[in-house]
Design a protein around this motif. Sequence first.
Motif, PDB file in Angstrom:
ATOM      1  N   LEU B 187      10.054   5.316 -21.864  1.00  0.00           N
ATOM      2  CA  LEU B 187       9.753   6.178 -20.462  1.00  0.00           C
ATOM      3  C   LEU B 187       8.409   6.418 -20.379  1.00  0.00           C
ATOM      4  N   LEU B 188       7.503   6.535 -21.449  1.00  0.00           N
ATOM      5  CA  LEU B 188       6.274   6.958 -21.251  1.00  0.00           C
ATOM      6  C   LEU B 188       5.333   5.883 -20.638  1.00  0.00           C
ATOM      7  N   PRO B 189       5.538   4.563 -21.097  1.00  0.00           N
ATOM      8  CA  PRO B 189       4.622   3.694 -20.320  1.00  0.00           C
ATOM      9  C   PRO B 189       4.926   3.675 -18.548  1.00  0.00           C
ATOM     10  N   MET B 190       6.349   3.644 -18.413  1.00  0.00           N
ATOM     11  CA  MET B 190       6.723   3.944 -16.922  1.00  0.00           C
ATOM     12  C   MET B 190       5.907   4.959 -16.206  1.00  0.00           C
ATOM     13  N   LYS B 191       6.025   6.173 -16.994  1.00  0.00           N
ATOM     14  CA  LYS B 191       5.334   7.252 -16.315  1.00  0.00           C
ATOM     15  C   LYS B 191       3.878   6.929 -16.273  1.00  0.00           C
ATOM     16  N   GLN B 192       3.289   6.475 -17.226  1.00  0.00           N
ATOM     17  CA  GLN B 192       1.859   5.995 -17.276  1.00  0.00           C
ATOM     18  C   GLN B 192       1.618   5.195 -16.115  1.00  0.00           C
ATOM     19  N   ILE B 193       2.262   4.212 -15.846  1.00  0.00           N
ATOM     20  CA  ILE B 193       2.009   3.082 -14.838  1.00  0.00           C
ATOM     21  C   ILE B 193       2.304   3.725 -13.355  1.00  0.00           C
ATOM     22  N   ASP B 194       3.178   4.711 -13.372  1.00  0.00           N
ATOM     23  CA  ASP B 194       3.377   5.333 -12.145  1.00  0.00           C
ATOM     24  C   ASP B 194       2.290   6.321 -11.769  1.00  0.00           C
ATOM     25  N   ASN B 195       1.902   6.926 -12.808  1.00  0.00           N
ATOM     26  CA  ASN B 195       0.616   7.953 -12.605  1.00  0.00           C
ATOM     27  C   ASN B 195      -0.761   7.281 -12.241  1.00  0.00           C
ATOM     28  N   CYS B 196      -0.626   5.943 -12.849  1.00  0.00           N
ATOM     29  CA  CYS B 196      -2.017   4.958 -12.379  1.00  0.00           C
ATOM     30  C   CYS B 196      -2.019   4.554 -10.992  1.00  0.00           C
ATOM     31  N   ILE B 197      -0.613   4.358 -10.581  1.00  0.00           N
ATOM     32  CA  ILE B 197      -0.370   3.957  -9.126  1.00  0.00           C
ATOM     33  C   ILE B 197      -0.803   4.804  -8.241  1.00  0.00           C
ATOM     34  N   VAL B 198      -0.280   6.257  -8.616  1.00  0.00           N
ATOM     35  CA  VAL B 198      -0.464   7.235  -7.539  1.00  0.00           C
ATOM     36  C   VAL B 198      -1.998   7.549  -7.612  1.00  0.00           C
ATOM     37  N   GLU B 199      -2.529   7.528  -8.845  1.00  0.00           N
ATOM     38  CA  GLU B 199      -4.104   8.031  -8.814  1.00  0.00           C
ATOM     39  C   GLU B 199      -4.825   6.857  -8.066  1.00  0.00           C
ATOM     40  N   ASN B 200      -4.668   5.585  -8.320  1.00  0.00           N
ATOM     41  CA  ASN B 200      -5.259   4.445  -7.688  1.00  0.00           C
ATOM     42  C   ASN B 200      -5.137   4.762  -5.984  1.00  0.00           C
ATOM     43  N   LYS B 201      -4.037   4.949  -5.523  1.00  0.00           N
ATOM     44  CA  LYS B 201      -3.634   5.154  -4.075  1.00  0.00           C
ATOM     45  C   LYS B 201      -4.753   6.194  -3.566  1.00  0.00           C
ATOM     46  N   GLU B 202      -5.128   7.284  -4.271  1.00  0.00           N
ATOM     47  CA  GLU B 202      -5.926   8.117  -3.911  1.00  0.00           C
ATOM     48  C   GLU B 202      -7.215   7.921  -3.930  1.00  0.00           C
ATOM     49  N   VAL B 203      -7.725   7.022  -4.830  1.00  0.00           N
ATOM     50  CA  VAL B 203      -9.133   6.627  -5.029  1.00  0.00           C
ATOM     51  C   VAL B 203      -9.009   5.665  -3.826  1.00  0.00           C
ATOM     52  N   ARG B 204      -8.277   4.557  -3.731  1.00  0.00           N
ATOM     53  CA  ARG B 204      -8.593   3.558  -2.710  1.00  0.00           C
ATOM     54  C   ARG B 204      -8.350   4.365  -1.239  1.00  0.00           C
ATOM     55  N   SER B 205      -7.782   5.504  -1.111  1.00  0.00           N
ATOM     56  CA  SER B 205      -7.989   6.160   0.253  1.00  0.00           C
ATOM     57  C   SER B 205      -9.469   6.441   0.483  1.00  0.00           C
ATOM     58  N   LYS B 206     -10.154   6.900  -0.545  1.00  0.00           N
ATOM     59  CA  LYS B 206     -11.665   7.218  -0.198  1.00  0.00           C
ATOM     60  C   LYS B 206     -12.286   5.817  -0.302  1.00  0.00           C
ATOM     61  N   PHE B 207     -12.131   5.097  -1.468  1.00  0.00           N
ATOM     62  CA  PHE B 207     -13.049   3.856  -1.396  1.00  0.00           C
ATOM     63  C   PHE B 207     -12.250   2.767  -1.318  1.00  0.00           C
ATOM     64  N   LYS B 208     -12.269   1.984  -0.214  1.00  0.00           N
ATOM     65  CA  LYS B 208     -11.146   1.072   0.125  1.00  0.00           C
ATOM     66  C   LYS B 208     -11.457  -0.153  -0.653  1.00  0.00           C
ATOM     67  N   SER B 209     -12.908  -0.442  -1.295  1.00  0.00           N
ATOM     68  CA  SER B 209     -13.108  -1.597  -1.778  1.00  0.00           C
ATOM     69  C   SER B 209     -12.825  -1.589  -3.628  1.00  0.00           C
ATOM     70  N   SER B 210     -12.291  -0.229  -4.012  1.00  0.00           N
ATOM     71  CA  SER B 210     -12.059  -0.294  -5.356  1.00  0.00           C
ATOM     72  C   SER B 210     -10.800  -1.088  -5.622  1.00  0.00           C
ATOM     73  N   PRO B 211     -10.839  -1.809  -6.870  1.00  0.00           N
ATOM     74  CA  PRO B 211      -9.541  -2.610  -7.130  1.00  0.00           C
ATOM     75  C   PRO B 211      -8.048  -1.985  -7.128  1.00  0.00           C
ATOM     76  N   LYS B 212      -7.028  -2.843  -6.700  1.00  0.00           N
ATOM     77  CA  LYS B 212      -5.875  -2.432  -6.753  1.00  0.00           C
ATOM     78  C   LYS B 212      -5.146  -2.349  -8.216  1.00  0.00           C
TER      79      LYS B 212
END
Lengths: 251, 412
Positions: B187-212
């Motif tokens: 479950l840990l890596p699932m949580k990690q992946i999910d966290n990264c996805i959420v974090e990445n969405k937030e970053v991308r809402s501010k900096f559109k060009s940052s990688p997905k």
Amino acid sequence: MNYLYDGSFDGLLTCIYWNYYGEKISGIYNVNQYQQSIIENYKIIKTDEKLAEKVYSAIELKISKQALDYVYYCFLSNNLNKENYILDFVKIGFKLGKNTLDYYSHDKIMPIHEIYKKVSFERHRFLGLLRFSDIKGILYAKYSPDHNISVLVADHFADRLKNEKFIIHDIKRNLAVVYSDSSWYLTDFKLKQSIEYSEKEKLFQRLWQGYFNQLSIKERKNINLQFQFVPARYRKNLVEFNYTVDSLQNI
Amino acid sequence: MKEILEKLKILADAAKYDVSCASNGVGRKNKGKIGNSSASGICHTWTSDGRCVSLLKILMTNDCVYDCKYCINRITNNVQRASFTPEEIAALTIEFYRRNYIEGLFLSSAVEKNPDYTMERICKALELIRNKYGFSGYIHVKAIPGADNLLIKRAGFLADRMSVNIELPTRESLKILAPQKKVEKLLLPMKQIDNCIVENKEVRSKFKSSPKFVPGGQATQMIIGATPDSDYTILQASQSLYNRYNMKRVYFSAYVPVASSPNLPSINTMPPLKREHRLYQADWLLRFYKFKADELLTIEQPNFDLDFDPKISWAFRNIDKFPIEINKASYEELLRIPGVGIKSAYRIINQRKVANISYDSLKKMGTVLKRAKYFTTFNGKYYGGIQIDPDKIKGILRQKEIQKQLSIFELA
């Protein structure tokens, strides 16, 4: 009056134009396939790009952009009565307006939905089922689709393989899409001689065949299902359905 | 060259039980040198078991340090071992892709030496494909449980979809069959992946060009029929995975016996394909038809009826909600009618805006009337011909099924 046209999309649209500004049409037929009727007279219609353009934008404006797509897909189908289905659809479409396609079960509209479905289904299928081989750096694919879909698959591959040169050859219709340097065109096409594969090309074909062969889970075998997805008529152009046990061993 | 073919065979064979074949969910134009990704997914061929082949599905290596009882690659199993180098994986992917054999790559691996070593090699292969070859097509990669978070993150920025297999629906089953794998570790890596996805969405809402980061989301897989777990348990587990980790897909894989063990079904058992099919139907109902898991199954009735699909079974249990009037029902209500799918519900709504719907016109819209007619009215008229009674309807549907089978025999 039966109208005969030259088989081009513009020709068909020109006929539709004359239905409104000339004599009413009882049927539209391809001049090369027409068998003379004893009851109806016929008239050969000369394709006129300007008149075609008028009908083209009338369909787009008075019905919808989507309806225009449907009409074009229908035109590319192998349906023998497609010209008359299109005429009927356009006639009713000019009356019903922008929601025409929503009258799904209407008997003048449903045929267009059904033919569109067939053509777009085959187009989608061949995005996956087309097989290229590398002939001296040019990617060459031959296939023989039921419908005339070459122009419908071209953009997809032009984007995907943008740094390559490729030829998508419809061997049934002797047509090909030729792509290089970020643009493509459709042309008449016939091979002068059969193709020799290089050793490297043969290797990748065998790797693919070997890989494909390995994938089946024998406990789940279901040949009928496989035939539904890959009909026999498509198989002769698919690398993975054309190999012998020997060819796999002699690498 | 023979060596590459042998490796390919071994490592494809070892990966084929992984069921995910989807290449959909990410629509992307060619931003690199080669490759794009179609939002609707593209199948390239079908194997003799009728499964679609979309991705080059291979293992980096099948040389494993674990001993999971249900797995063909377990350390105690006597099979040929092989490993690809990252460069071999990259070259093979590109050459297959150019010829339109495949839609992209699905890269998984057994755990060679340790999780970090394995994950590092996976990252290297992905970096070659993306950076050296400029590949812009679809990549699905397995996160190796126990690997360093940084490595998982590195892979996530290169892949379109990531998955960790949960393998079995309960802690107990996992303890018996995969003693070295701990639920927390999966479950840990699932949580990690999910966290990264959420974090990445937030970053991308501010900096559109940052990688997905894994734009196609994450998926997981459960083995069906290796343990006595009920359909209810499996469906509950899958629903909570959807909710807690924002899963895009939970796959089910009918267990194909690959080993004998006192804790496993006998080696001659056929994979429970019908059951797998019912679970996928139920999964579909959860994802697209807005059903909840406990509407479909309960503790008292924990398994699906193999004779009837989950939707019609639900209708039989809730017969008081029927018949539904086709010309008045909302989209959600239409979706609950057996025989009415998403497309036909959509067409009904659209046509209703412009014209009334009669019994005959519904047939043309792709509705399965042989089921739908028992559950619907058209302007108040009922066309089922019999009382709206579950037992009577079941009787008629069963009879039709028998007739269908008889006619098949006559043909043969």
